[in-house]
Design a protein around this motif. Structure first.
Motif, PDB file in Angstrom:
ATOM      1  N   LEU A 213       0.816  -1.208   0.000  1.00  0.00           N
ATOM      2  CA  LEU A 213       0.000   0.000   0.000  1.00  0.00           C
ATOM      3  C   LEU A 213       0.853   1.263   0.000  1.00  0.00           C
ATOM      4  N   ALA A 214       2.196   1.083  -0.036  1.00  0.00           N
ATOM      5  CA  ALA A 214       3.132   2.210  -0.042  1.00  0.00           C
ATOM      6  C   ALA A 214       2.849   3.164   1.107  1.00  0.00           C
ATOM      7  N   SER A 215       2.525   2.603   2.267  1.00  0.00           N
ATOM      8  CA  SER A 215       2.154   3.392   3.431  1.00  0.00           C
ATOM      9  C   SER A 215       3.366   3.633   4.328  1.00  0.00           C
ATOM     10  N   PHE A 216       3.397   4.812   4.951  1.00  0.00           N
ATOM     11  CA  PHE A 216       4.455   5.126   5.905  1.00  0.00           C
ATOM     12  C   PHE A 216       4.051   4.721   7.326  1.00  0.00           C
ATOM     13  N   GLU A 217       3.112   3.835   7.428  1.00  0.00           N
ATOM     14  CA  GLU A 217       2.595   3.404   8.723  1.00  0.00           C
ATOM     15  C   GLU A 217       3.718   2.871   9.611  1.00  0.00           C
ATOM     16  N   GLU A 218       3.604   3.162  10.907  1.00  0.00           N
ATOM     17  CA  GLU A 218       4.609   2.716  11.869  1.00  0.00           C
ATOM     18  C   GLU A 218       3.957   1.901  12.972  1.00  0.00           C
ATOM     19  N   SER A 219       4.815   1.175  13.699  1.00  0.00           N
ATOM     20  CA  SER A 219       4.321   0.335  14.787  1.00  0.00           C
ATOM     21  C   SER A 219       4.177   1.104  16.090  1.00  0.00           C
ATOM     22  N   GLY A 220       4.756   2.311  16.146  1.00  0.00           N
ATOM     23  CA  GLY A 220       4.758   3.046  17.397  1.00  0.00           C
ATOM     24  C   GLY A 220       5.644   2.356  18.411  1.00  0.00           C
ATOM     25  N   ALA A 221       5.247   2.395  19.688  1.00  0.00           N
ATOM     26  CA  ALA A 221       6.074   1.801  20.740  1.00  0.00           C
ATOM     27  C   ALA A 221       5.673   0.367  21.040  1.00  0.00           C
ATOM     28  N   ARG A 222       4.732  -0.183  20.278  1.00  0.00           N
ATOM     29  CA  ARG A 222       4.257  -1.527  20.555  1.00  0.00           C
ATOM     30  C   ARG A 222       5.238  -2.576  20.029  1.00  0.00           C
ATOM     31  N   VAL A 223       5.609  -3.527  20.866  1.00  0.00           N
ATOM     32  CA  VAL A 223       6.479  -4.616  20.432  1.00  0.00           C
ATOM     33  C   VAL A 223       5.707  -5.546  19.511  1.00  0.00           C
ATOM     34  N   PHE A 224       4.506  -5.961  19.940  1.00  0.00           N
ATOM     35  CA  PHE A 224       3.660  -6.825  19.120  1.00  0.00           C
ATOM     36  C   PHE A 224       2.662  -5.931  18.386  1.00  0.00           C
ATOM     37  N   TYR A 225       3.145  -5.221  17.368  1.00  0.00           N
ATOM     38  CA  TYR A 225       2.332  -4.202  16.729  1.00  0.00           C
ATOM     39  C   TYR A 225       1.159  -4.782  15.947  1.00  0.00           C
ATOM     40  N   ALA A 226       1.238  -6.073  15.592  1.00  0.00           N
ATOM     41  CA  ALA A 226       0.139  -6.677  14.838  1.00  0.00           C
ATOM     42  C   ALA A 226      -0.982  -7.165  15.740  1.00  0.00           C
ATOM     43  N   PHE A 227      -0.798  -7.050  17.056  1.00  0.00           N
ATOM     44  CA  PHE A 227      -1.788  -7.559  18.005  1.00  0.00           C
ATOM     45  C   PHE A 227      -2.856  -6.514  18.291  1.00  0.00           C
ATOM     46  N   SER A 228      -4.093  -6.983  18.394  1.00  0.00           N
ATOM     47  CA  SER A 228      -5.189  -6.125  18.816  1.00  0.00           C
ATOM     48  C   SER A 228      -6.244  -7.009  19.474  1.00  0.00           C
ATOM     49  N   ASP A 229      -7.283  -6.385  20.014  1.00  0.00           N
ATOM     50  CA  ASP A 229      -8.344  -7.158  20.645  1.00  0.00           C
ATOM     51  C   ASP A 229      -9.042  -8.079  19.654  1.00  0.00           C
ATOM     52  N   LYS A 230      -8.941  -7.747  18.358  1.00  0.00           N
ATOM     53  CA  LYS A 230      -9.555  -8.597  17.340  1.00  0.00           C
ATOM     54  C   LYS A 230      -8.886  -9.970  17.273  1.00  0.00           C
ATOM     55  N   CYS A 231      -7.652 -10.051  17.796  1.00  0.00           N
ATOM     56  CA  CYS A 231      -6.927 -11.320  17.776  1.00  0.00           C
ATOM     57  C   CYS A 231      -7.379 -12.257  18.891  1.00  0.00           C
ATOM     58  N   VAL A 232      -8.154 -11.742  19.849  1.00  0.00           N
ATOM     59  CA  VAL A 232      -8.556 -12.540  21.004  1.00  0.00           C
ATOM     60  C   VAL A 232      -9.851 -13.274  20.684  1.00  0.00           C
ATOM     61  N   THR A 233      -9.855 -14.576  20.868  1.00  0.00           N
ATOM     62  CA  THR A 233     -11.057 -15.369  20.628  1.00  0.00           C
ATOM     63  C   THR A 233     -11.543 -15.954  21.951  1.00  0.00           C
TER      64      THR A 233
END
Length: 321
Positions: A213-233
């Motif tokens: 997507l040629a995005s300049f998106e960053e992870s910020g200070a999160r180590v597990f940046y791909a994690f969110s509440d959506k990952c919780v089942t």
């Protein structure tokens, strides 16, 4: 010859239609960045051939490393554009009778350009230019002065890359000096929908956003940046036949442990323990929770050390064993 697609042609038209032009192309993987770079350099050659009175007739293609630049661009120039008889694969130089040269170079040796006259600089994958002096210094302290001091009224530069976050490249292309062109996978006609969907499925969201997507998106200070509440089942039922993998971080006061099972080669977290105050309590809690399962522990290295509060010769690792 190389036929550019529509999106590739846009920044090239901008470069050729302005006497002083700085263009930055932030593009998806599979866009054809190398083809755009080499076509821009050859267009610069053609322009200089038609301007015999211009001095300092140098064009540079600059890549991250010498090996990478030579292996990618020398075959394209010598074979696709039929420039082999004017080129040297040893030096990466194409020399012409009117004094025009097209030189392959690397960021590793960027200092060699300092003080030279450059008409056109094509800079490839600049977000991977590693080490000193850094992209900003390479551009503002070496490359740009090599153009402005010899060709103040007519020179051109092209940066091409896939983004790596809000780094020096981001600062340069959003600072106003560059005309910024951004292209996602939708602008890359040679990428198949199957390849895109496979990348979306296998890459984490941040990597996909940057590379497709040629995005300049960053992870910020999160180590597990791909994690969110959506990952919780919902709670996962662990079978007695499954092996429990215990990731243990020894701390003072709290033994931080997470429990995992492996299903279809994927690790799945099935619980944690932060209530045990020492290793003895942790082991007892593990056995109470998983009485019939095999347990494999992955303790951190500090567990090898003997503690003054433990009997002689006893370590956290030996307690777990």
């Amino acid at each position: 010859m190389i036929q550019l697609h529509h999106a590739q042609s846009e920044p090239l038209r901008y470069l050729l239609s302005n006497p002083v032009a700085y263009a930055a192309v932030t593009a998806t993987r599979g866009f054809g960045k190398s083809y755009l770079a080499v076509t821009a350099a050859v267009a610069g050659l053609k322009y200089l051939f038609e301007k015999p009175n211009l001095e300092n007739r140098r064009i540079y293609i600059i890549g991250p490393t010498w090996d990478q630049t030579l292996k990618i661009y020398y075959p394209l120039l010598s074979q696709k554009f039929k420039l082999a008889k004017w080129g040297s694969s040893h030096t990466g130089t194409f020399s012409f009778k009117d004094g025009t040269t097209l030189q392959l170079a690397s960021y590793e040796a960027i200092e060699r350009i300092r003080g030279l006259g450059v008409f056109l600089a094509v800079m490839d994958e600049v977000t991977t230019w590693a080490g000193r002096p850094g992209l900003r210094e390479a551009w503002e302290g070496i490359i740009q002065p090599a153009m402005t001091t010899r060709h103040p009224d007519e020179h051109r530069a092209l940066m091409i890359t896939t983004p790596k976050g809000k780094d020096e490249y981001y600062d340069l292309v959003t600072g106003g000096s560059f005309r910024h062109f951004k292209y996602t996978y939708e602008d890359a006609p040679h990428l198949s929908l199957k390849a895109i969907e496979n990348a979306r499925r296998t890459l984490d969201p941040l990597t996909f956003a940057r590379e497709y997507l040629a995005s300049f998106e960053e992870s910020g200070a999160r180590v597990f940046y791909a994690f969110s509440d959506k990952c919780v089942t919902e709670d996962i039922v662990v079978l007695p036949t499954e092996t429990i993998h215990c990731a243990i971080d020894f701390n003072v006061g709290i033994q931080a442990t997470s429990y995992w099972v492996i299903r279809n080669n994927n690790p799945i977290c099935v619980g944690d323990d932060q209530g045990s105050t020492n290793t003895y309590e942790l082991v007892q809690a593990m056995r109470r929770r998983w009485p019939r399962n095999s347990l494999i522990a992955y303790p951190d290295p500090s567990g090898k050390a003997r503690k003054t509060s433990a009997p002689t010769g006893v370590t956290d690792h030996s307690i777990i064993q």
